[in-house]
Design an enzyme around this catalytic site. Structure first.
Site, short mmCIF file in Angstrom:
data_model
loop_
_atom_site.label_atom_id
_atom_site.label_comp_id
_atom_site.label_asym_id
_atom_site.label_seq_id
_atom_site.Cartn_x
_atom_site.Cartn_y
_atom_site.Cartn_z
N LYS A 59 3.36 5.87 21.20
CA LYS A 59 2.94 4.93 20.14
C LYS A 59 1.84 4.07 20.74
O LYS A 59 2.00 3.50 21.82
CB LYS A 59 4.12 4.05 19.73
CG LYS A 59 3.73 2.96 18.73
CD LYS A 59 4.97 2.20 18.25
CE LYS A 59 4.62 0.93 17.49
NZ LYS A 59 3.89 1.10 16.26
N LYS A 113 0.84 -1.18 0.00
CA LYS A 113 0.00 0.00 0.00
C LYS A 113 0.89 1.24 0.00
O LYS A 113 2.03 1.12 0.41
CB LYS A 113 -0.98 0.00 1.19
CG LYS A 113 -0.32 -0.24 2.54
CD LYS A 113 0.01 0.83 3.46
CE LYS A 113 0.39 2.17 3.34
NZ LYS A 113 1.41 2.62 4.31
N ASP A 170 -0.79 7.71 3.63
CA ASP A 170 0.01 6.61 4.18
C ASP A 170 -0.81 5.75 5.14
O ASP A 170 -0.64 4.53 5.19
CB ASP A 170 1.23 7.23 4.91
CG ASP A 170 2.17 6.18 5.49
OD1 ASP A 170 2.34 5.12 4.88
OD2 ASP A 170 2.74 6.44 6.58
N HIS A 220 -4.70 1.90 6.08
CA HIS A 220 -4.85 1.12 7.31
C HIS A 220 -6.12 1.46 8.11
O HIS A 220 -6.86 0.57 8.52
CB HIS A 220 -3.65 1.36 8.24
CG HIS A 220 -2.34 0.96 7.65
ND1 HIS A 220 -2.17 -0.15 6.86
CD2 HIS A 220 -1.10 1.52 7.76
CE1 HIS A 220 -0.88 -0.25 6.52
NE2 HIS A 220 -0.22 0.75 7.04
N LYS A 252 2.71 11.34 13.09
CA LYS A 252 4.10 11.07 13.46
C LYS A 252 4.53 12.05 14.55
O LYS A 252 3.96 13.15 14.67
CB LYS A 252 5.02 11.24 12.25
CG LYS A 252 4.67 10.33 11.07
CD LYS A 252 4.93 8.86 11.36
CE LYS A 252 4.80 7.99 10.13
NZ LYS A 252 3.83 6.90 10.24
N HIS A 278 -1.11 -4.36 5.85
CA HIS A 278 -0.67 -5.25 6.93
C HIS A 278 -1.44 -5.07 8.23
O HIS A 278 -1.39 -5.92 9.10
CB HIS A 278 0.86 -5.18 7.14
CG HIS A 278 1.33 -4.01 7.95
ND1 HIS A 278 1.50 -2.76 7.44
CD2 HIS A 278 1.69 -3.91 9.26
CE1 HIS A 278 1.93 -1.95 8.39
NE2 HIS A 278 2.06 -2.63 9.51
N LYS A 314 -2.86 -7.98 11.49
CA LYS A 314 -2.54 -7.93 12.93
C LYS A 314 -3.47 -8.85 13.70
O LYS A 314 -4.68 -8.87 13.47
CB LYS A 314 -2.66 -6.48 13.44
CG LYS A 314 -1.52 -5.60 12.91
CD LYS A 314 -1.64 -4.19 13.40
CE LYS A 314 -0.54 -3.34 12.79
NZ LYS A 314 0.57 -3.05 13.70
N GLU A 365 1.78 7.81 16.67
CA GLU A 365 3.11 7.21 16.56
C GLU A 365 4.13 8.22 17.08
O GLU A 365 4.01 9.41 16.79
CB GLU A 365 3.43 6.87 15.11
CG GLU A 365 2.49 5.84 14.52
CD GLU A 365 2.95 5.37 13.14
OE1 GLU A 365 3.46 4.25 13.05
OE2 GLU A 365 2.82 6.13 12.18
C1 BG6 Z 1 3.26 1.61 7.47
C2 BG6 Z 1 3.33 3.11 7.30
O1 BG6 Z 1 2.43 1.06 6.49
O2 BG6 Z 1 2.76 1.31 8.76
C3 BG6 Z 1 4.19 3.72 8.39
O3 BG6 Z 1 3.89 3.41 6.02
C4 BG6 Z 1 3.71 3.30 9.76
O4 BG6 Z 1 4.21 5.13 8.28
C5 BG6 Z 1 3.58 1.79 9.83
O5 BG6 Z 1 4.62 3.75 10.73
C6 BG6 Z 1 3.00 1.28 11.13
O6 BG6 Z 1 3.12 -0.10 11.13
P1 BG6 Z 1 3.25 -0.96 12.45
O7 BG6 Z 1 3.50 -2.34 11.97
O8 BG6 Z 1 4.29 -0.33 13.30
O9 BG6 Z 1 1.93 -0.90 13.10
#
Ligand code: BG6
Length: 476
Positions: free
Chosen positions: A340, A155, A242, A247, A335, A185, A189, A223
């Site tokens: 987080k 993505k 992003d 997501h 960000k 992704h 999870k 984050e």
């Molecule tokens: C990614 C984004 O797809 O997912 C990032 O491009 C983000 O910006 C990340 O930090 C977060 O993934 P995870 O696995 O830490 O939850």
């Protein structure tokens, strides 16, 4: 997930585009090793790393080791033998410039064919920025590298409704839909996968999961990390593209879906999740969206001084289904924020009667989906002691403590699904079209200017109003 419709191939060649990049190093390579170690890879496999850099096989193998070490992953016990299964092809790959990939792939296929007597599966994994999807896809078509192959697209699959349509038209020219695996992704999870079991296997949750009991849903992914090591990617995408249209929208689909006809049938799971995406109202940029940019972002090397890219987004999304009509879904990510965390919170309606006025906190169902995941109940109980007073307590179920299994990391879970052909947790073109359609107003002239926020904070104050009459459950 193994189902009657899935099948473990005799062998597989994984072609990893973007093999020297940040995503491959942090996520994909460790996940491939995990899939191998968990016994979810066919016994016979080869990995071909592809990237622009000119490296030999040995140097790339060392890079794989270094990437694993950086992420705190130990090398598998049989690594000495596995190293020899890893190859590398450097240079450009496109329709005009095939480089060495066709020959190296043909040799790997032949080797595996000899060993197992069957045609190996080829899994092309495009761990590359969105602009590289089209040239690689054309290259795969032009050089006949699509037979017996599946292609995993990272993505964001497209950067706007228009570029999504262009990419998808091209992908459909070159590949059949059953060969295409569009990855997100967050759907891999563990705790996000738990949501539908939690709902559909527990009447306690299932009966509360609608506007009758829920006042608000929050999907909050602050984050604390920086973007300095991927400024070019970030400057081209920004937080909303992003994370939001990808997501957070997908997680909203997973939270809000109707019960699928059969949880083990990928088609019904996808249909249920994506029906939600089709019911998203297009975002109202003025009323329902706050963008932010952390102070100091434009000082990062590679970011223009006058960049108006968003590093933070908070949005109030409305879902037009009978179940969720009138319930705001508050989505937030950014960000350089204070912490987080990754958390879905269902803010429950107050009880009827005078007691409601005395409650300090609304009751909540929370699903934390970072790491191993947690299910949390925020409930009102009697304050211990002689008086009748009310307190909020938290009952926490750590999913890691659930006996009988061991979680897979999201990428390992999805790569393993792509190998056996389970599409339940992948997105379809129709679903992404709906996501980009809902996001479209944010790419037009009404896009709000990003508001500055201090690094380490919770983002612009302006976002508070989106959560009214409640507050964001995390932070402020
Ligand atoms: C990614 C984004 O797809 O997912 C990032 O491009 C983000 O910006 C990340 O930090 C977060 O993934 P995870 O696995 O830490 O939850």
């Amino acid at each position: 997930m193994q189902t009657p419709a899935t099948h473990m191939p005799e062998s597989v060649v994984i072609v990893l585009f973007g093999a020297t990049g940040d995503l491959a190093g942090r996520m994909v390579l460790p996940a491939l090793v995990e899939v191998h170690e968990r016994g979810l890879m066919p016994d016979r496999w080869r990995l071909i790393g592809c990237a622009a850099e000119d490296l030999d096989d040995e140097t790339f193998r060392d890079r794989v080791e270094a990437a694993l070490a950086r992420g705190g992953h130990r090398l598998p016990e049989d690594w000495t033998e596995l190293r020899s299964r890893v190859r590398y092809v450097g240079g450009t790959f496109s329709a005009a410039e095939p480089g060495d990939l066709p020959a190296v792939l043909a040799a790997a296929r032949e080797e595996l064919r000899q060993q197992s007597g069957a045609e190996p599966l080829v899994l092309h994994f495009l761990a590359v920025p969105p602009a590289a999807f089209a040239p690689i896809t054309r290259g795969l078509g032009a050089h006949d590298l699509t037979d017996g192959a599946r292609v995993v697209y990272e993505k964001p699959y497209g950067t706007s409704l228009e570029s999504f349509e262009e990419l998808d038209a091209l992908v459909k020219e070159v590949l059949h839909e059953e060969q295409v695996f569009r990855i997100d992704h967050f759907l891999g999870k563990e705790a996000v996968q738990t949501i539908y079991v939690l709902r559909f296997a527990n009447q306690l949750f299932g009966s509360e999961w609608s506007r009758a009991s829920v006042d608000q849903v929050q999907i909050d992914v602050p984050e604390d990390l920086d973007v300095a090591n991927r400024a070019a990617f970030y400057e081209a995408t920004g937080a909303a593209l992003d994370m939001l249209v990808t997501h957070l929208f997908q997680v909203a689909g997973q939270v809000a879906m109707e019960p699928p006809a059969d949880l083990r049938d990928p088609a019904s799971v996808i249909a249920a999740r994506e029906a939600v995406l089709r019911a998203f109202h297009p975002l109202d940029p003025e009323e329902d969206v706050v963008l932010g940019q952390f102070e100091g972002y434009t000082d990062i090397e590679g970011v223009p001084e006058d960049s108006t890219q968003d590093t933070y987004v908070a949005a109030r999304l409305w879902i037009d289904t009978e179940r969720w009509r009138g319930v705001p879904f508050l989505l937030r990510t950014g960000k350089r924020m204070a912490v987080k965390d990754q958390r879905i919170t269902l803010v429950l309606k107050p009880p009827f009667g005078p007691l409601a006025a005395e409650l300090k906190e609304p009751n909540r169902i929370e699903i934390c989906f970072s790491g191993e995941g947690e299910v949390v109940l925020g409930i009102t109980v009697k304050t211990p002691g002689p008086d009748l007073a009310y307190s909020s307590g938290r009952a926490v179920l750590d999913l890691d403590d659930v006996p009988g299994g061991e979680a897979l990391s999201p990428y390992a879970s999805l790569i393993s699904d792509a190998i056996i052909g389970d599409r339940s947790l992948f997105t379809t073109a129709e679903g992404l079209r709906a996501a980009f359609t809902a996001y479209l107003p944010l790419q037009g002239p009404d896009r709000p200017a990003p508001l500055p926020y201090a690094p380490g904070s919770w983002g612009p104050e302006e976002a508070r109003r989106l959560a009214a009459p409640y507050r964001w459950c995390l932070g402020q």
